[in-house]
Design a protein around this motif. Structure first.
Motif, PDB file in Angstrom:
ATOM      1  N   ASN A 425       0.814  -1.206   0.000  1.00 21.75           N
ATOM      2  CA  ASN A 425       0.000   0.000   0.000  1.00 21.75           C
ATOM      3  C   ASN A 425       0.852   1.262   0.000  1.00 21.75           C
ATOM      4  OD1 ASN A 425      -3.185   0.010   0.423  1.00 21.75           O
ATOM      5  ND2 ASN A 425      -2.378  -1.928   1.208  1.00 21.75           N
ATOM      6  N   LEU A 426       1.961   1.239   0.729  1.00 22.75           N
ATOM      7  CA  LEU A 426       2.820   2.424   0.791  1.00 22.75           C
ATOM      8  C   LEU A 426       3.735   2.518  -0.425  1.00 22.75           C
ATOM      9  CD1 LEU A 426       3.786   2.413   4.578  1.00 22.75           C
ATOM     10  CD2 LEU A 426       2.012   3.737   3.434  1.00 22.75           C
ATOM     11  N   ALA A 427       4.196   1.360  -0.910  1.00 27.43           N
ATOM     12  CA  ALA A 427       5.117   1.354  -2.057  1.00 27.43           C
ATOM     13  C   ALA A 427       4.430   1.738  -3.359  1.00 27.43           C
ATOM     14  CB  ALA A 427       5.772  -0.013  -2.203  1.00 27.43           C
ATOM     15  N   LEU A 428       3.099   1.851  -3.358  1.00 27.90           N
ATOM     16  CA  LEU A 428       2.410   2.333  -4.560  1.00 27.90           C
ATOM     17  C   LEU A 428       2.943   3.687  -4.985  1.00 27.90           C
ATOM     18  CD1 LEU A 428      -1.326   1.446  -3.814  1.00 27.90           C
ATOM     19  CD2 LEU A 428       0.065   0.533  -5.659  1.00 27.90           C
ATOM     20  N   ALA A 429       3.345   4.500  -4.009  1.00 33.05           N
ATOM     21  CA  ALA A 429       3.837   5.842  -4.320  1.00 33.05           C
ATOM     22  C   ALA A 429       5.253   5.820  -4.871  1.00 33.05           C
ATOM     23  CB  ALA A 429       3.784   6.711  -3.066  1.00 33.05           C
ATOM     24  N   ALA A 478      -2.054   7.596   4.439  1.00 30.50           N
ATOM     25  CA  ALA A 478      -2.116   8.345   3.178  1.00 30.50           C
ATOM     26  C   ALA A 478      -0.997   9.383   3.119  1.00 30.50           C
ATOM     27  CB  ALA A 478      -3.472   9.017   3.035  1.00 30.50           C
ATOM     28  N   LEU A 479      -0.722  10.024   4.251  1.00 30.46           N
ATOM     29  CA  LEU A 479       0.371  10.995   4.302  1.00 30.46           C
ATOM     30  C   LEU A 479       1.713  10.297   4.085  1.00 30.46           C
ATOM     31  CD1 LEU A 479       1.529  13.797   4.812  1.00 30.46           C
ATOM     32  CD2 LEU A 479       1.414  13.321   7.278  1.00 30.46           C
ATOM     33  N   ALA A 480       1.884   9.113   4.682  1.00 20.90           N
ATOM     34  CA  ALA A 480       3.124   8.355   4.479  1.00 20.90           C
ATOM     35  C   ALA A 480       3.317   8.025   3.011  1.00 20.90           C
ATOM     36  CB  ALA A 480       3.077   7.073   5.315  1.00 20.90           C
ATOM     37  N   ARG A 481       2.230   7.665   2.341  1.00 17.63           N
ATOM     38  CA  ARG A 481       2.295   7.362   0.916  1.00 17.63           C
ATOM     39  C   ARG A 481       2.750   8.595   0.135  1.00 17.63           C
ATOM     40  NH1 ARG A 481      -3.269   5.265  -1.142  1.00 17.63           N
ATOM     41  NH2 ARG A 481      -2.767   3.387   0.041  1.00 17.63           N
ATOM     42  N   ILE A 482       2.218   9.761   0.496  1.00 17.47           N
ATOM     43  CA  ILE A 482       2.609  11.010  -0.175  1.00 17.47           C
ATOM     44  C   ILE A 482       4.086  11.306   0.065  1.00 17.47           C
ATOM     45  CG2 ILE A 482       2.313  13.521  -0.111  1.00 17.47           C
ATOM     46  CD1 ILE A 482       0.090  12.193  -1.612  1.00 17.47           C
ATOM     47  N   LEU A 483       4.548  11.121   1.315  1.00 20.50           N
ATOM     48  CA  LEU A 483       5.936  11.442   1.648  1.00 20.50           C
ATOM     49  C   LEU A 483       6.922  10.533   0.918  1.00 20.50           C
ATOM     50  CD1 LEU A 483       5.604  12.113   5.492  1.00 20.50           C
ATOM     51  CD2 LEU A 483       5.815  13.796   3.656  1.00 20.50           C
ATOM     52  N   LEU A 484       6.507   9.317   0.619  1.00 19.79           N
ATOM     53  CA  LEU A 484       7.373   8.407  -0.130  1.00 19.79           C
ATOM     54  C   LEU A 484       7.462   8.773  -1.605  1.00 19.79           C
ATOM     55  CD1 LEU A 484       6.479   4.900   1.349  1.00 19.79           C
ATOM     56  CD2 LEU A 484       8.746   5.954   1.327  1.00 19.79           C
TER      57      LEU A 484
END
Length: 570
Positions: A425-429, A478-484
């Motif tokens: 989910n996070l690596a999508l970014a 969601a913020l973590a995803r943006i930061l990545l």
């Protein structure tokens, strides 16, 4: 048929782009059929030669060896041909799905206004599968048969013009006459069947979505009767098509039988002396594998027009100028000049908006519900195109930029978490993000401890929509995803509307602390955290009514001062 195969942007471009794989598959398919024919030829020769009692077993050694070679070669080459053709089509299907996603994603609002849910599901569920079948069941068999026909006619013409004429008559009937009459005979029934099926799919989807209304009104029997009647109509048309298919099969069998008899007669007249007697059975048996090559052609040509509806529907999807999306957003300053937009003609929602947003600015966009705040965000992302005026990052319009998804990030009211691992989910970014980077980002958003205590850590599977996380935790993810990601402009579209006041204040503080240095557009309907912002833009009746710093507006604008006091409960 010409429109289906050549006048579209879903088939023709890929025939050209991947022509080497296509040619290899056609070549292997032709060789497969030739191996089948030569296998029967060698077998016929061995049978005839053995019946004449050869003086030595070595007289049939080479033909027996050829039987083995062609017997093994046919399935092996057939297998390689299948691998080649399916690998080729899977590459194309992958690009087609990406192309469909881009069209739907970039034109979602337009499509939602044009198509019913049932029609849209039909496009997603059937049309790309139909295109795949069009390649495998129509284009490949037709091209392989054409290549095989050319090889047969050239070989026959070297042996005998009469033999070439017999084959030409057979090929004309199998390649042209039967497919042509099949196409003409079934086109009306097929069109009717497609209409029945499409309408049935669409109506059934609508009825299921409104199933509660059918139940509450006591009309369950009407619902079932309507469905059964539509299904029966479909079956009646199918019966007619099946009946025609059986009759066509009989005609094809008669044509093949005529070919075998013709070859026997020609062989008897031309191969009746010396060793030639051994070739009569060989040449006659060689015709039988042609059944496999030419038998499916008529059905393949008929199916071409069945896929026409799919090609047409895909072509009719709004095209966001994919070919033009080659520009890159490099400058991060956003300029909106005389921009207007409306979902319906002569009914603008936003009118002559003029804004200049500099890199690193934190801007809040205020206004009543329905005034166009989220629509403005969609225009900035390139999801919508202005009716008039321009939106540009430097000199690049967002809907023409190929990297707009990487440059602009969005956190909305309900950030979506997929039914996959936390890591996925996070690596999508950022597909290249390491576990170390993910843990560092989770620490920044205050979730490292929470994820560490999950049974499988980053490998823990998230429930559909992230139901095991609270609203505040989903926002942090969601913020973590943006930061990545490498996003430089972040749109916060009322991200805290469903949170309690304490969590809302914590999440907003976290957002603005972690997004320092990035351009932030904060869309909201109230003024919590407004003093953190560099600039306030207030929309009213589709226009910019206020634009200034919070301190400036509080000191100089009575309307804004009154709004602020009402929001604070003063």
């Amino acid at each position: 048929m010409k429109e289906i195969l050549f006048s579209n942007n879903w088939i023709t471009p890929y025939l050209k782009k991947y022509r080497s794989g296509l040619l290899l598959a056609i070549f292997l398919g032709t060789i497969t059929m030739l191996c089948a024919g030569l296998l029967m030829f060698s077998s016929g020769y061995v049978i005839s030669k053995s019946a004449t009692k050869p003086e030595n077993i070595l007289m049939i050694y080479v033909p027996v060896l050829m039987v083995r070679v062609f017997g093994i070669g046919r399935p092996v080459i057939r297998y390689v041909e299948r691998l080649t053709s399916h690998n080729w089509i899977l590459k194309i299907t992958s690009e087609l799905r990406k192309k469909l996603y881009l069209r739907l994603e970039k034109s979602s609002v337009t499509i939602a206004n044009q198509l019913k849910i049932g029609d849209l599901l039909g496009i997603l569920n059937e049309d790309l599968a139909n295109l795949q079948d069009l390649y495998l069941r129509t284009i490949f068999p037709v091209l392989i048969s054409g290549s095989l026909s050319l090889a047969l006619l050239l070989a026959a013409s070297f042996i005998s013009l009469t033999l070439a004429l017999i084959l030409a008559l057979f090929l004309g009937a199998s390649l042209v006459l039967i497919p042509f009459f099949s196409y003409k005979w079934t086109v009306a029934s097929d069109t009717k069947l497609k209409n029945y099926r499409n309408q049935l799919f669409s109506d059934l989807t609508d009825d299921i979505l409104g199933l509660q209304d059918w139940t509450l009104s006591g009309r369950k029997k009407d619902f079932l009767n309507n469905y059964r009647h539509a299904e029966q109509e479909t079956r009646n048309v199918q019966k007619g098509l099946f009946s025609f298919s059986r009759k066509r099969g009989i005609v094809l069998q008669l044509i093949y039988s005529a070919l075998v008899v013709s070859l026997l007669i020609w062989s008897g007249l031309n191969l009746t002396s010396g060793e030639s007697l051994n070739y009569i059975a060989a040449i006659s048996l060689m015709a039988f594998p042609l059944f496999d090559a030419y038998g499916p052609l008529s059905e393949a040509v008929v199916e071409t027009q069945r896929y026409g509806d799919s090609v047409k529907r895909l072509n009719d999807l709004p095209d966001p100028d994919e070919a033009m999306r080659h520009q890159l957003i490099e400058k991060e300053e956003l300029t909106i000049a005389q921009m207007s937009f409306g979902f319906e003609e002569n009914q603008p929602l936003l009118k002559e908006i003029n804004l200049k947003i500099h890199k690193g600015e934190n801007i809040v966009i205020l206004g009543r519900s329905g005034v166009g705040k989220s629509t403005l965000a969609s225009l900035i992302r390139g999801d919508l195109i202005p009716t008039s005026g321009t939106i540009k990052f430097g000199e690049v319009e967002p809907h023409l930029a190929s990297n707009v998804e990487k440059k602009i990030g969005v956190i909305n009211q309900s950030p979506y978490l997929f039914n996959a691992t936390v890591r996925s989910n996070l690596a999508l970014a950022n597909l290249e993000a390491t576990d170390e980077q993910i843990w560092e980002t989770l620490a920044l958003v205050g979730l490292k401890n929470r994820i560490e205590h999950l049974p499988q850590g980053l490998d823990e599977w998230i429930n559909e929509a992230g139901s095991q996380f609270s609203g505040g935790e989903r926002q942090r993810l969601a913020l973590a995803r943006i930061l990545l990601s490498d996003a430089s402009l972040i749109i916060l579209d009322e991200p805290t509307v469903s949170l309690d006041p304490i969590t809302e204040n914590q999440v907003l503080s976290l957002f603005f602390d972690r997004l320092k240095g990035k351009t932030v557009l904060f869309i909201t309907h109230h003024l919590l955290g407004i003093k953190r912002m560099d600039r306030v833009i207030f929309l009213q009746e589709g226009r910019v009514k206020m634009d200034g710093t919070p301190e400036q507006l509080l000191n100089e604008n009575e309307d804004f001062k009154r709004l602020y006091q009402l929001d604070q409960g003063l």
